[in-house]
Structures are given as C-alpha cells and as structure tokens.
Design a protein around this motif. Structure first.
Motif, PDB file in Angstrom:
ATOM      1  N   GLU A 216      -5.005   4.496  -9.439  1.00 44.54           N
ATOM      2  CA  GLU A 216      -4.831   3.403 -10.393  1.00 44.54           C
ATOM      3  C   GLU A 216      -4.087   2.232  -9.738  1.00 44.54           C
ATOM      4  OE1 GLU A 216      -2.701   2.573 -14.769  1.00 44.54           O
ATOM      5  OE2 GLU A 216      -2.256   4.394 -13.643  1.00 44.54           O
ATOM      6  N   ASN A 217      -3.019   2.523  -9.007  1.00 40.41           N
ATOM      7  CA  ASN A 217      -2.264   1.473  -8.324  1.00 40.41           C
ATOM      8  C   ASN A 217      -3.136   0.725  -7.322  1.00 40.41           C
ATOM      9  OD1 ASN A 217       0.093   1.999  -9.687  1.00 40.41           O
ATOM     10  ND2 ASN A 217       0.975   3.284  -8.089  1.00 40.41           N
ATOM     11  N   ALA A 218      -3.942   1.469  -6.586  1.00 41.10           N
ATOM     12  CA  ALA A 218      -4.804   0.839  -5.575  1.00 41.10           C
ATOM     13  C   ALA A 218      -5.824  -0.083  -6.241  1.00 41.10           C
ATOM     14  CB  ALA A 218      -5.505   1.909  -4.741  1.00 41.10           C
ATOM     15  N   LEU A 219      -6.348   0.331  -7.394  1.00 33.13           N
ATOM     16  CA  LEU A 219      -7.342  -0.486  -8.095  1.00 33.13           C
ATOM     17  C   LEU A 219      -6.726  -1.777  -8.632  1.00 33.13           C
ATOM     18  CD1 LEU A 219      -9.248   2.340 -10.029  1.00 33.13           C
ATOM     19  CD2 LEU A 219     -10.184   0.917  -8.201  1.00 33.13           C
ATOM     20  N   THR A 220      -5.503  -1.689  -9.171  1.00 37.79           N
ATOM     21  CA  THR A 220      -4.868  -2.914  -9.679  1.00 37.79           C
ATOM     22  C   THR A 220      -4.519  -3.856  -8.528  1.00 37.79           C
ATOM     23  OG1 THR A 220      -2.672  -1.877  -9.715  1.00 37.79           O
ATOM     24  CG2 THR A 220      -3.961  -1.800 -11.743  1.00 37.79           C
TER      25      THR A 220
ATOM     26  N   LYS B  85       0.832  -1.205   0.000  1.00 36.60           N
ATOM     27  CA  LYS B  85       0.000   0.000   0.000  1.00 36.60           C
ATOM     28  C   LYS B  85       0.868   1.258   0.000  1.00 36.60           C
ATOM     29  CE  LYS B  85      -3.782  -2.253   2.523  1.00 36.60           C
ATOM     30  NZ  LYS B  85      -4.497  -2.333   3.826  1.00 36.60           N
ATOM     31  N   PHE B  86       1.976   1.197   0.749  1.00 37.56           N
ATOM     32  CA  PHE B  86       2.880   2.341   0.829  1.00 37.56           C
ATOM     33  C   PHE B  86       3.437   2.694  -0.545  1.00 37.56           C
ATOM     34  CE2 PHE B  86       7.265   3.920   1.341  1.00 37.56           C
ATOM     35  CZ  PHE B  86       7.035   5.067   2.097  1.00 37.56           C
ATOM     36  N   TYR B  87       3.862   1.681  -1.299  1.00 34.15           N
ATOM     37  CA  TYR B  87       4.438   1.955  -2.625  1.00 34.15           C
ATOM     38  C   TYR B  87       3.371   2.226  -3.672  1.00 34.15           C
ATOM     39  CZ  TYR B  87       8.893   0.737  -0.576  1.00 34.15           C
ATOM     40  OH  TYR B  87      10.007   0.727   0.221  1.00 34.15           O
ATOM     41  N   ASP B  88       2.172   1.689  -3.487  1.00 37.19           N
ATOM     42  CA  ASP B  88       1.065   2.079  -4.373  1.00 37.19           C
ATOM     43  C   ASP B  88       0.874   3.592  -4.301  1.00 37.19           C
ATOM     44  OD1 ASP B  88       0.552  -0.462  -5.255  1.00 37.19           O
ATOM     45  OD2 ASP B  88      -1.233  -0.780  -4.025  1.00 37.19           O
ATOM     46  N   LYS B  89       1.035   4.126  -3.088  1.00 34.94           N
ATOM     47  CA  LYS B  89       0.846   5.567  -2.886  1.00 34.94           C
ATOM     48  C   LYS B  89       2.070   6.365  -3.316  1.00 34.94           C
ATOM     49  CE  LYS B  89      -0.181   8.990   0.712  1.00 34.94           C
ATOM     50  NZ  LYS B  89      -0.472   9.212   2.148  1.00 34.94           N
ATOM     51  N   ASN B  90       3.268   5.852  -3.008  1.00 31.00           N
ATOM     52  CA  ASN B  90       4.486   6.635  -3.202  1.00 31.00           C
ATOM     53  C   ASN B  90       5.261   6.302  -4.475  1.00 31.00           C
ATOM     54  OD1 ASN B  90       4.840   8.424  -0.715  1.00 31.00           O
ATOM     55  ND2 ASN B  90       4.378   6.433   0.198  1.00 31.00           N
TER      56      ASN B  90
ATOM     57  N   TYR C  81      -5.917  -5.579 -16.866  1.00 29.32           N
ATOM     58  CA  TYR C  81      -6.128  -4.733 -15.695  1.00 29.32           C
ATOM     59  C   TYR C  81      -4.839  -4.032 -15.277  1.00 29.32           C
ATOM     60  CZ  TYR C  81     -10.759  -6.794 -14.801  1.00 29.32           C
ATOM     61  OH  TYR C  81     -12.076  -7.186 -14.896  1.00 29.32           O
ATOM     62  N   ASP C  82      -3.744  -4.799 -15.197  1.00 40.16           N
ATOM     63  CA  ASP C  82      -2.513  -4.306 -14.568  1.00 40.16           C
ATOM     64  C   ASP C  82      -1.607  -3.514 -15.492  1.00 40.16           C
ATOM     65  OD1 ASP C  82      -3.346  -5.725 -12.376  1.00 40.16           O
ATOM     66  OD2 ASP C  82      -1.859  -7.311 -12.559  1.00 40.16           O
TER      67      ASP C  82
ATOM     68  N   ASP D  15     -16.714  -3.562 -12.257  1.00 38.49           N
ATOM     69  CA  ASP D  15     -16.567  -2.247 -11.628  1.00 38.49           C
ATOM     70  C   ASP D  15     -15.105  -1.822 -11.577  1.00 38.49           C
ATOM     71  OD1 ASP D  15     -17.599   0.042  -9.978  1.00 38.49           O
ATOM     72  OD2 ASP D  15     -16.320  -0.896  -8.451  1.00 38.49           O
ATOM     73  N   LEU D  16     -14.211  -2.749 -11.224  1.00 43.56           N
ATOM     74  CA  LEU D  16     -12.787  -2.418 -11.148  1.00 43.56           C
ATOM     75  C   LEU D  16     -12.258  -1.984 -12.514  1.00 43.56           C
ATOM     76  CD1 LEU D  16     -11.419  -5.257  -8.825  1.00 43.56           C
ATOM     77  CD2 LEU D  16     -11.319  -2.799  -8.367  1.00 43.56           C
ATOM     78  N   TYR D  17     -12.641  -2.719 -13.567  1.00 47.22           N
ATOM     79  CA  TYR D  17     -12.124  -2.353 -14.883  1.00 47.22           C
ATOM     80  C   TYR D  17     -12.747  -1.050 -15.365  1.00 47.22           C
ATOM     81  CZ  TYR D  17     -10.153  -2.705 -19.528  1.00 47.22           C
ATOM     82  OH  TYR D  17      -9.438  -2.437 -20.678  1.00 47.22           O
TER      83      TYR D  17
END
Length: 560
Positions: free
Chosen positions: A134-138, A75-80, A481-482, A194-196
């Motif tokens: 986008e990172n959080a969704l993938t 989660k940290f790297y998804d954000k940063n 997706y990714d 929904d995610l896509y």
C-alpha cells in the motif's frame, strides 16, 4: 534548532526490535503502575526518535523528489514503516492488558486506551506485506503527480504552478489552462485508474485478513474514530444534502451574477470576482513576514509560536518544479518543532498556508511540553477544527496580505468555506461506495463520482471536457489515494469553524478564548466532550447544520 541543522539518521530496525522487546519485558516485570509508567516514558523517547527520523526523511524527500538519497530513504520507510507500527501495537497490547490499568488510565487518560483498542484492530503482523505494498502504491501516485510536466505557453509547469492560470480573471485563459491541466490526467488516466484499483483491492484484503467484511471498519479504526461511526457520518451527509447543498447553490448563483455570466462552467469554479481572485501582495518572503506581524499582534501565544517557526526555518513554502504537490503541517518530536510544507504559487492559497497550516502548527506548539504524548494524538476532525478556525480568526489582518483587496478575500473565503462542505462530503461518500463495492470497475467508479457531483454540486457543467464529463475529477484529490476516509474530517471541522465565525462576529475575545482552550485540551477528551467544553454544537446533532445556515444567511447581504 534550525531545520537545516537537524541531523537525520536512518532508523536501525534490528536495534529497534531489541528496544521494544526490552520495553515489553519491563512491562511484564513491573510490580506497580508507577514502574510501568516509567517504562512508558522510555517508550515515548524511543518512538520520538523514530518519528523524528521518519519525518525528516519525508520532508526532505518532498522538498526535492529528484534527490536520490532521500528517494531511497522514502522506499526504506515505505517498507519498514509498517514494521514500526506493528512494534508499537504489540507494546500497546501489553499496556492495554496491564493489571495496573486504573493507575495508567489516570495518568494518560481513557481516550488513550480507547485509541490503543482501535490500534489493535488496525494493525497486525499478518497484514504487514499488504501495508508495505500500500505504501509503495501511494508513493507511485505522488511521484506521478509531483513529476507532472505541463507544457504552458512556452514553458513547462507542474500541477501546483498551474494554479494562477486555472483561477485567473481571463475566462479564455482559464479554459485553456484547464485543458492543459486535464490533458495530463487524461494521458495518465489508465495508470491512475490502475493505481486506485490496486489500492482498493489491497485495502480490502487487509480488512478481510483482519476479519472484517471490507476495508471500511479497518479504515475507521485507523482514522481513530473513537466516539462515532459510519452511521453517524451517514447522518451528517444527509444533513449536508438537505441543509447545506441548497445554501451552497445559492452562493454559486450569487457568484454567477457577480461574474456577469449567463452560465457557470467548470472553468469558473473557484473564481469569485470579474477582476480575478485577490492574490497576496509581495514575494513569498514578504508574505511570511506579513504572517509574522499578524501573529505577533493576534495574541502573546501566537507571537511566540510564529517567531519560533520563522527563526528556525520551519517553513518550506516556495513552489519548485521538483517538490511534491500540495501542502501539510507535520511535527518533529525530538526538536519539539512543527514544520510547514507548501507550494506558494501566487494565489490566495498562499495566504491559506499562513492561516490553515499555522492553525495546525500553533496547536502543536502550545502543547509541545505536555509530558503525556498521547495527548498529541488528536483525531483529525479536531485537528482540522484548529486549522480551519484559525483561517477565520486571522481575518482582521488580511490587509497585511491582500492590501486593498482584503475584503474581497474575506468575502471569498466565507463563500468558499460554505461551498467546500458539499464537495468534501461528496469525497467521503465516494470512498464509502468504493470500499463497499471493491469490485467496481474504473468506469463504474467514475460514474459513481459523476452521479454524486449531480447531488452535491448540481450547478457543475463540464461540457467540452470529456475527462471531467466522464467522472475523472476525483483523481487529483490526494486524500482519496493517500489517506482513505480522511476528508469528512474537514467537513466536520468546517462546521465548527463556521460556528466560531458566528461567535467571533458577536464576541471575538470570547470566541478566541474558547479556541485557545480547545487547542490546549488537545486529545485529553473525546471529540464530543471537547465540543461541549469549548461551547460548540456537536456537528452530528440533528439540526446543527440547519442552525448554522440560518445564522449565516444574514451575512449574504454584506457580500458583493
């Protein structure tokens, strides 16, 4: 160093911002290209440390998605992660505008500066929140699939561990397995839709914020398409439909006859022999040891590479219920170490890890001492050429992995390599449609997929499986997706690997020397230039696929 001993430290982004500010000041104050290049070497060092931390965190999360520590790091790297990307691009902008650019171009190459230009078109602080979302969704998508629990004959399996039953010799079991497999996707279809939908809209907003009509120009820039564009890929897709789809359908018909079936059904996809597909002989440890023997015999370069990988715990390939699905090769810069992640499940796909992913890793290993870091920034169609071609170069050793069924595997791999190209090209056209029309409803997207299946894989029959009949098959394809727009690269690369197949059948040593040369060239030239230097036809050249199918047609008589 052994992977278990590699030390992980979370990146201090406050300090990182200061480090990059110092780098930029250094570029501004430099009096010569030589001074700027010395600063650029510090950039290599700093970014290498960051990438090492991010890769170690990702790998250890993927090894066990239930580990609370590395789940938080993910989660940290998804954000940063996007913060890091923006810092890099800000630095590269100064490098790009350097008054000493001729000297720098001589040092790190014209390809590097073209890639910097694309990076500047791909990342900007104003889209940072969208990139984080986008990172959080993938991550949500991957966690959903990784944690799948499929009831199967008294036990609970994940998606990867269902593989042997989906491609087994008993047709009734295959049908039952597919029903259980697709039940998971049917149950979660609303969330997957929904995610896509949110990903398409998010990426579209990113594209619009960067001044583009939609996501596609932004996506092409992020894929570092530095010498060809959307029209070239559209022309490649046209070649596939005209020249490869008819050829692939002939192979499906031969497969039907070989299986003794009146009609192919969806649960017969990927099945090549009545007695079932060949599977590797032995335990995962024995498969790895067979791979070690194979690479020790192939060449001195591959021997050194494979011994390094095995001695330093750089494989994590045993399937476990808490691992992320799929497989990949990545690189840990500070240790100059490739790493291979996979999920062995007792199918021929286990051997593909030892060939395909090792093709990636081998190329990374033999250029790891190159002081110019930009030479490692190979574009994906080149990277996949390394891996897919290695699948063919290792065929003479398949007896080590498949025993008496080595020829069955080689024949199956040949057919699969051809029939993959229509599928992979279809994935690309689907994404082109999705991002050209971001307002499409989930139902309309599924209809578009189903229509493409009729064009690229007309033999498919989904009767009895409502989820597939209504166009849901694509939702299991991680790349959609990714990694948007990253799939046509496999098809371009497969075109190259089939050229190598033709070449090695004629002169194995000459073909291998070309391959080794291509690996060492890395990203020192553009894709078109690399093809010319390696002695391969450019896949975008009109008639290339027609030439390949013509060369390969004669091999059909040798197949069972």
């Amino acid at each position: 160093m052994r992977f278990s001993k590699m030390q992980y430290r979370r990146v201090d982004f406050d300090q990182l911002k200061k480090d990059f500010a110092e780098l930029e000041r250094g570029l501004d104050q430099a009096k010569s290209g030589e001074e700027q290049f010395e600063i650029h070497k510090k950039f290599y060092e700093i970014t290498g440390h960051v990438q090492t931390s991010m890769e170690l965190s990702m790998i250890r999360h993927d090894i066990d998605t239930t580990d609370p520590y590395y789940s938080e790091e993910k989660k940290f790297y998804d954000k940063n992660g996007p913060v890091f990307q923006n810092l890099v691009v800000s630095y590269q902008k100064k490098l790009y505008a350097s008054p000493f650019r001729p000297y720098l171009e001589e040092k790190i190459g014209k390809v590097a500066f073209r890639n910097i230009e694309l990076s500047m078109k791909a990342v900007d602080p104003k889209i940072l929140p969208l990139m984080q979302e986008e990172n959080a969704l993938t991550t949500q998508y991957n966690d959903l699939l990784a944690k799948a629990q499929i009831p199967w004959r008294g036990e609970t399996l994940n998606l990867s561990l269902m593989g042997p039953y989906l491609h087994g010799s008993d047709r009734a079991v295959r049908k039952e397995a597919y029903e259980a497999f697709t039940a998971f996707f049917t149950k979660n279809q609303e969330e997957l839709d929904d995610l896509y939908d949110r990903l398409v809209k998010n990426r579209t907003r990113q594209g619009e914020a960067m001044g583009y009509e939609n996501y596609l120009p932004l996506g092409y820039a992020r894929m570092m398409r530095n010498c060809y564009g959307r029209s070239d890929i559209a022309q490649f897709r046209k070649q596939v439909k005209e020249d490869f789809v008819p050829f692939a359908e002939k192979l499906h018909e031969r497969r039907r006859q070989r299986l003794g079936l009146d009609h192919l059904m969806y649960y017969d996809e990927g099945v090549y022999f009545r007695q079932g597909n060949p599977a590797p002989v032995g335990t995962p440890e024995q498969i790895l040891e067979a791979g070690r023997k194979m690479y020790n015999e192939l060449s001195p370069e591959t021997a050194e590479f494979m011994n390094f990988m095995c001695d330093n715990e750089l494989f994590d390939v045993i399937g476990r219920k808490t691992k992320t699905t799929g497989g990949y090769m990545t690189y840990i810069p500070d240790y100059k170490a490739p790493f291979i992640f996979a999920n062995f499940n007792g199918t021929s796909g286990d051997a593909d890890v030892i060939t395909h992913e090792c093709g990636h890793a081998f190329q990374g290993y033999i250029v790891r001492e190159d002081p110019i870091r930009e030479h490692a920034d190979i574009t994906m169609e080149t990277a996949e050429t390394h891996s897919m071609s290695m699948e063919f170069f290792t065929e003479p050793w398949m007896n080590l992995l498949f025993g008496e069924r080595a020829k069955d595997y080689v024949d199956m791999h040949f057919e699969d390599s051809i029939t993959f190209i229509p599928y992979g090209t279809m994935v690309d056209e689907f994404q082109d449609i999705a991002y050209s029309n971001p307002g499409l409803s989930p139902k309309a997207r599924n209809e578009a997929w189903r229509d493409l299946e009729r064009q690229y894989k007309p033999h498919l029959d989904y009767t009895g499986n409502r989820y597939y009949e209504e166009g849901g098959f694509w939702q299991k394809q991680h790349h959609i997706y990714d990694n948007p727009l990253y799939y046509i690269d496999y098809c371009i690369a497969q075109t190259n690997s089939l050229q190598y197949k033709v070449w090695m059948d004629r002169d194995y040593k000459e073909a291998w020397n070309s391959y080794l040369s291509l690996c060492r060239l890395s990203a020192s030239d553009f894709f078109f230039g690399l093809m010319e230097k390696a002695g391969l036809r450019n896949p975008f050249e009109d008639g290339c696929l027609r030439y390949i199918t013509g060369q390969l047609s004669g091999k059909l008589d040798g197949l069972k």
